[in-house]
Design a protein around this motif. Structure first.
Motif, PDB file in Angstrom:
ATOM      1  N   ARG A 203     -12.883   8.992   3.439  1.00 50.09           N
ATOM      2  CA  ARG A 203     -12.779   8.040   2.337  1.00 50.09           C
ATOM      3  C   ARG A 203     -11.626   7.062   2.544  1.00 50.09           C
ATOM      4  NH1 ARG A 203     -14.321  12.583  -0.222  1.00 50.09           N
ATOM      5  NH2 ARG A 203     -12.228  13.244  -0.783  1.00 50.09           N
ATOM      6  N   MET A 204     -10.573   7.481   3.202  1.00 50.88           N
ATOM      7  CA  MET A 204      -9.416   6.612   3.414  1.00 50.88           C
ATOM      8  C   MET A 204      -9.566   5.714   4.638  1.00 50.88           C
ATOM      9  SD  MET A 204      -7.387   6.892   0.961  1.00 50.88           S
ATOM     10  CE  MET A 204      -6.042   5.943   1.633  1.00 50.88           C
TER      11      MET A 204
ATOM     12  N   SER B  75      -7.618   0.049   8.621  1.00 48.28           N
ATOM     13  CA  SER B  75      -8.251  -0.459   9.828  1.00 48.28           C
ATOM     14  C   SER B  75      -7.179  -0.874  10.837  1.00 48.28           C
ATOM     15  CB  SER B  75      -9.143  -1.651   9.489  1.00 48.28           C
ATOM     16  OG  SER B  75      -8.361  -2.687   8.934  1.00 48.28           O
ATOM     17  N   ALA B  76      -7.499  -0.693  12.091  1.00 48.74           N
ATOM     18  CA  ALA B  76      -6.579  -1.054  13.177  1.00 48.74           C
ATOM     19  C   ALA B  76      -7.162  -2.224  13.936  1.00 48.74           C
ATOM     20  CB  ALA B  76      -6.414   0.138  14.109  1.00 48.74           C
ATOM     21  N   PRO B  77      -6.321  -3.048  14.533  1.00 50.49           N
ATOM     22  CA  PRO B  77      -6.843  -4.150  15.336  1.00 50.49           C
ATOM     23  C   PRO B  77      -7.632  -3.612  16.528  1.00 50.49           C
ATOM     24  CG  PRO B  77      -4.452  -4.041  15.490  1.00 50.49           C
ATOM     25  CD  PRO B  77      -4.885  -3.018  14.496  1.00 50.49           C
TER      26      PRO B  77
END
Length: 70
Positions: free
Chosen positions: A28-29, A34-36
């Motif tokens: 859910r998290m 988000s990462a590049p």
């Protein structure tokens, strides 16, 4: 001088979860973190690298400390 204010301890979270609930929380998290796609580190020119300056009083304090504690 001491601080006379007393703060109540925060409530302890329920740590009695199983692995499935932990994985569900992570799923859910995931959209929130988000990462590049790709990071390519850029080289740093030597002219941008400078030494570290430490005040003499701090240097004496650190020099008097043992390396691994007593």
């Amino acid at each position: 001088m001491t601080n006379a204010k007393v703060h109540a301890a925060p409530a302890v979270a329920d740590l009695e979860g199983d692995l499935a609930s932990l994985r569900g929380d992570c799923a859910r998290m995931a959209p929130h973190w988000s990462a590049p796609d790709r990071l390519t580190p850029r080289p740093v020119p030597p002219s941008h690298i400078h030494g570290v300056s430490v005040p003499a009083s701090s240097a004496r304090l650190l020099e008097a400390m043992s390396d691994y504690g007593d």
